[in-house]
Design a protein around this motif. Structure first.
Motif, PDB file in Angstrom:
ATOM      1  N   LEU A 157      40.408  42.824  46.037  1.00 49.71           N
ATOM      2  CA  LEU A 157      39.543  42.040  46.802  1.00 49.71           C
ATOM      3  C   LEU A 157      38.832  43.432  47.603  1.00 49.71           C
ATOM      4  CD1 LEU A 157      41.879  39.373  48.455  1.00 49.71           C
ATOM      5  CD2 LEU A 157      40.062  39.072  46.521  1.00 49.71           C
ATOM      6  N   SER A 158      39.336  44.604  47.447  1.00 50.96           N
ATOM      7  CA  SER A 158      38.494  45.624  48.216  1.00 50.96           C
ATOM      8  C   SER A 158      36.982  45.715  47.957  1.00 50.96           C
ATOM      9  CB  SER A 158      39.061  47.027  47.770  1.00 50.96           C
ATOM     10  OG  SER A 158      38.355  48.064  48.556  1.00 50.96           O
ATOM     11  N   GLY A 159      36.175  45.661  49.026  1.00 49.51           N
ATOM     12  CA  GLY A 159      34.905  45.852  48.786  1.00 49.51           C
ATOM     13  C   GLY A 159      34.054  44.321  48.641  1.00 49.51           C
ATOM     14  N   ALA A 160      34.868  43.391  48.238  1.00 56.10           N
ATOM     15  CA  ALA A 160      34.354  42.263  47.969  1.00 56.10           C
ATOM     16  C   ALA A 160      33.769  41.409  48.943  1.00 56.10           C
ATOM     17  CB  ALA A 160      35.267  41.344  47.060  1.00 56.10           C
ATOM     18  N   SER A 161      32.765  40.333  48.855  1.00 54.73           N
ATOM     19  CA  SER A 161      32.482  39.588  49.840  1.00 54.73           C
ATOM     20  C   SER A 161      33.279  38.457  50.151  1.00 54.73           C
ATOM     21  CB  SER A 161      30.719  39.135  49.786  1.00 54.73           C
ATOM     22  OG  SER A 161      30.916  38.476  48.431  1.00 54.73           O
ATOM     23  N   SER A 162      33.913  37.854  49.247  1.00 55.48           N
ATOM     24  CA  SER A 162      34.933  36.776  49.274  1.00 55.48           C
ATOM     25  C   SER A 162      35.911  36.831  48.217  1.00 55.48           C
ATOM     26  CB  SER A 162      34.157  35.422  49.286  1.00 55.48           C
ATOM     27  OG  SER A 162      33.394  35.184  48.211  1.00 55.48           O
ATOM     28  N   ARG A 163      36.886  36.274  48.379  1.00 55.06           N
ATOM     29  CA  ARG A 163      37.930  35.911  47.126  1.00 55.06           C
ATOM     30  C   ARG A 163      37.005  35.004  45.891  1.00 55.06           C
ATOM     31  NH1 ARG A 163      43.321  36.450  47.787  1.00 55.06           N
ATOM     32  NH2 ARG A 163      43.854  34.811  46.381  1.00 55.06           N
ATOM     33  N   GLN A 164      36.251  34.215  46.528  1.00 60.33           N
ATOM     34  CA  GLN A 164      35.521  33.254  45.407  1.00 60.33           C
ATOM     35  C   GLN A 164      34.653  34.159  44.407  1.00 60.33           C
ATOM     36  OE1 GLN A 164      36.461  30.313  45.449  1.00 60.33           O
ATOM     37  NE2 GLN A 164      35.053  28.898  44.381  1.00 60.33           N
ATOM     38  N   VAL A 227      42.953  33.141  34.570  1.00 64.47           N
ATOM     39  CA  VAL A 227      42.739  33.914  35.840  1.00 64.47           C
ATOM     40  C   VAL A 227      43.823  33.760  36.757  1.00 64.47           C
ATOM     41  CG1 VAL A 227      41.451  34.796  37.831  1.00 64.47           C
ATOM     42  CG2 VAL A 227      40.518  34.167  35.544  1.00 64.47           C
ATOM     43  N   PHE A 228      44.762  34.732  37.084  1.00 64.09           N
ATOM     44  CA  PHE A 228      45.932  34.526  38.171  1.00 64.09           C
ATOM     45  C   PHE A 228      45.729  35.664  39.102  1.00 64.09           C
ATOM     46  CE2 PHE A 228      47.670  37.311  34.702  1.00 64.09           C
ATOM     47  CZ  PHE A 228      48.066  37.977  35.201  1.00 64.09           C
ATOM     48  N   THR A 229      46.503  35.595  40.174  1.00 62.70           N
ATOM     49  CA  THR A 229      46.561  36.491  41.440  1.00 62.70           C
ATOM     50  C   THR A 229      47.937  37.017  41.554  1.00 62.70           C
ATOM     51  OG1 THR A 229      47.130  34.702  42.956  1.00 62.70           O
ATOM     52  CG2 THR A 229      44.723  35.506  42.409  1.00 62.70           C
ATOM     53  N   THR A 230      47.876  38.281  42.020  1.00 65.92           N
ATOM     54  CA  THR A 230      49.091  38.792  42.529  1.00 65.92           C
ATOM     55  C   THR A 230      48.683  39.787  43.817  1.00 65.92           C
ATOM     56  OG1 THR A 230      48.841  41.044  41.602  1.00 65.92           O
ATOM     57  CG2 THR A 230      49.862  39.422  40.244  1.00 65.92           C
ATOM     58  N   GLN A 231      49.658  40.301  44.509  1.00 64.33           N
ATOM     59  CA  GLN A 231      49.352  41.057  45.536  1.00 64.33           C
ATOM     60  C   GLN A 231      48.101  41.900  45.391  1.00 64.33           C
ATOM     61  OE1 GLN A 231      53.295  42.266  46.417  1.00 64.33           O
ATOM     62  NE2 GLN A 231      52.962  44.498  45.710  1.00 64.33           N
ATOM     63  N   LEU A 232      47.950  42.321  44.435  1.00 61.57           N
ATOM     64  CA  LEU A 232      46.848  43.396  43.704  1.00 61.57           C
ATOM     65  C   LEU A 232      45.382  42.946  43.653  1.00 61.57           C
ATOM     66  CD1 LEU A 232      48.951  45.677  41.428  1.00 61.57           C
ATOM     67  CD2 LEU A 232      48.542  46.051  44.101  1.00 61.57           C
ATOM     68  N   GLY A 233      45.397  41.555  43.576  1.00 63.96           N
ATOM     69  CA  GLY A 233      44.130  40.881  43.101  1.00 63.96           C
ATOM     70  C   GLY A 233      44.079  40.012  42.165  1.00 63.96           C
ATOM     71  N   PHE A 234      43.205  39.922  41.311  1.00 63.81           N
ATOM     72  CA  PHE A 234      42.928  38.723  40.281  1.00 63.81           C
ATOM     73  C   PHE A 234      43.119  39.605  38.948  1.00 63.81           C
ATOM     74  CE2 PHE A 234      40.872  36.752  43.644  1.00 63.81           C
ATOM     75  CZ  PHE A 234      41.180  35.367  43.579  1.00 63.81           C
ATOM     76  N   HIS A 235      43.650  38.918  38.235  1.00 65.37           N
ATOM     77  CA  HIS A 235      43.862  39.438  36.971  1.00 65.37           C
ATOM     78  C   HIS A 235      43.674  38.742  35.697  1.00 65.37           C
ATOM     79  CE1 HIS A 235      46.971  42.366  38.683  1.00 65.37           C
ATOM     80  NE2 HIS A 235      47.070  41.260  39.571  1.00 65.37           N
ATOM     81  N   VAL A 236      43.325  39.155  34.486  1.00 69.03           N
ATOM     82  CA  VAL A 236      43.371  38.507  33.217  1.00 69.03           C
ATOM     83  C   VAL A 236      44.034  39.344  32.319  1.00 69.03           C
ATOM     84  CG1 VAL A 236      41.856  37.643  31.113  1.00 69.03           C
ATOM     85  CG2 VAL A 236      41.232  37.156  33.385  1.00 69.03           C
ATOM     86  N   CYS A 237      44.976  39.032  31.456  1.00 65.40           N
ATOM     87  CA  CYS A 237      45.973  39.858  30.528  1.00 65.40           C
ATOM     88  C   CYS A 237      45.940  39.357  29.285  1.00 65.40           C
ATOM     89  CB  CYS A 237      47.107  40.302  31.192  1.00 65.40           C
ATOM     90  SG  CYS A 237      48.429  38.794  31.135  1.00 65.40           S
ATOM     91  N   THR A 238      46.181  40.152  28.265  1.00 58.96           N
ATOM     92  CA  THR A 238      46.458  39.660  26.869  1.00 58.96           C
ATOM     93  C   THR A 238      47.763  40.590  26.477  1.00 58.96           C
ATOM     94  OG1 THR A 238      45.600  39.624  24.825  1.00 58.96           O
ATOM     95  CG2 THR A 238      44.949  41.543  25.851  1.00 58.96           C
ATOM     96  N   VAL A 239      48.407  39.863  25.646  1.00 57.45           N
ATOM     97  CA  VAL A 239      49.835  40.453  25.001  1.00 57.45           C
ATOM     98  C   VAL A 239      49.239  40.986  23.766  1.00 57.45           C
ATOM     99  CG1 VAL A 239      52.128  40.154  24.118  1.00 57.45           C
ATOM    100  CG2 VAL A 239      51.262  39.121  26.097  1.00 57.45           C
ATOM    101  N   THR A 240      49.424  42.356  23.543  1.00 57.98           N
ATOM    102  CA  THR A 240      49.089  42.987  22.278  1.00 57.98           C
ATOM    103  C   THR A 240      50.300  43.436  21.376  1.00 57.98           C
ATOM    104  OG1 THR A 240      49.220  45.174  23.350  1.00 57.98           O
ATOM    105  CG2 THR A 240      46.995  44.130  23.351  1.00 57.98           C
TER     106      THR A 240
END
Length: 295
Positions: A157-164, A227-240
């Motif tokens: 969220l650092s530097g972003a104008s909003s979570r949205q 898209v999901f959230t943790t304390q670090l921000g928003f994530h998208v992940c893939t299992v390789t």
């Protein structure tokens, strides 16, 4: 007086303390707080106290006298294991040192140890066949941990104008991935710092944040997460990659299997011995129902 075992009275406050200990354990383990199971917990508490009383009585009958040297040796070992005398007294909840009381309790431990040694003797020497049978029967205890390899795209969220704003960006990234875009290329474009890892490598449960692992371990290989959230921000992940849990070879865990075999033998002998004591004991419970709630 709620419990009398072979004439030995168990105070109500001891029953209540054991009950609260049992209830607290289940509440922490199950993360629930409810009175519905109080009769069950009180029954467990009483059974524990009955078992301890019977074991203490039998130990005193078999070994009425123990030497001061044995008591001292056991006490010193307990203090060492606690990390020092002060910590030892703190652990047992005794704010003021009472050496006579402590030595009396430790003497009870010495008697019990001697009695258990007699119950278990002679301990069996398991054959190879015994150990392999034990290994097969307890295979779930000898499995490797499931591992996955995953890559992720993260925006803080650092530097972003909003979570949205961040959410919409990550949702667009996900749509591109679902349409066939290259994961690593998009990750390079959207990572917020050069040192931010894209490929997280191989990991087991308990090595990352629970929110992240819950999503990642539920996915199939090549799948794109929501898209999901943790304390670090928003994530998208893939299992390789995925390494399933498999049984460790027998020879690798043979020593552990032998320990389990002996422990199972001891448990059977101990439980049978305890049932014998209960069968011949005079146990009076003047309050069999107890109260319905421990508040």
């Amino acid at each position: 007086m709620a419990l009398i075992i072979n004439g030995e009275q168990i105070d109500d406050e001891n029953i209540e303390a054991e009950f609260r200990h049992i209830k607290g354990h289940y509440e922490r383990t199950l993360q629930v707080a409810c009175c519905e199971r109080d009769p069950e917990f009180r029954g467990i508490a009483k059974d524990n106290l009955i078992s301890r009383a019977l074991l203490g009585q039998e130990s005193r009958r078999r070994h009425p006298e123990v030497s001061e040297a044995e008591v001292t040796a056991r006490l010193q070992k307990l203090i060492e294991e606690a990390g020092g005398e002060d910590q030892f007294y703190m652990n047992i909840g005794m704010p003021v040192k009472n050496e006579a009381l402590i030595r009396d309790n430790v003497a009870g431990g010495v008697r019990l140890d001697k009695t258990l040694q007699e119950i278990y003797a002679p301990e069996p020497e398991p054959t190879e066949a015994d150990l392999r049978a034990c290994y097969e029967a307890n295979l779930k205890h000898y499995m490797t941990d499931e591992e996955i390899q995953a890559s992720h795209i993260t925006k803080s969220l650092s530097g972003a104008s909003s979570r949205q704003e961040i959410y919409h960006t990550m949702r667009d990234v996900r749509q591109q991935l679902l349409a066939g875009a290259d994961f690593n290329k998009l990750a390079e474009e959207h990572r917020t710092a050069e040192q931010q890892q894209i490929d997280l490598g191989w990991f087991k449960r308990g090595e990352f944040m629970e929110e992240f692992e819950t999503i990642a371990f539920s996915m199939g290989e090549g799948e794109i997460s929501p898209v999901f959230t943790t304390q670090l921000g928003f994530h998208v992940c893939t299992v390789t990659g995925r390494r399933p849990s498999v049984a460790r070879p027998f020879e690798e865990v043979k020593a552990d299997v032998k320990n389990r075999f002996i422990e199972e033998y001891r448990d059977k002998k101990f439980n049978a011995f305890l049932e014998e004591l209960k069968a011949t004991a005079k146990i009076e419970d003047t309050d069999p129902e107890g109260t319905n709630c421990g508040h």
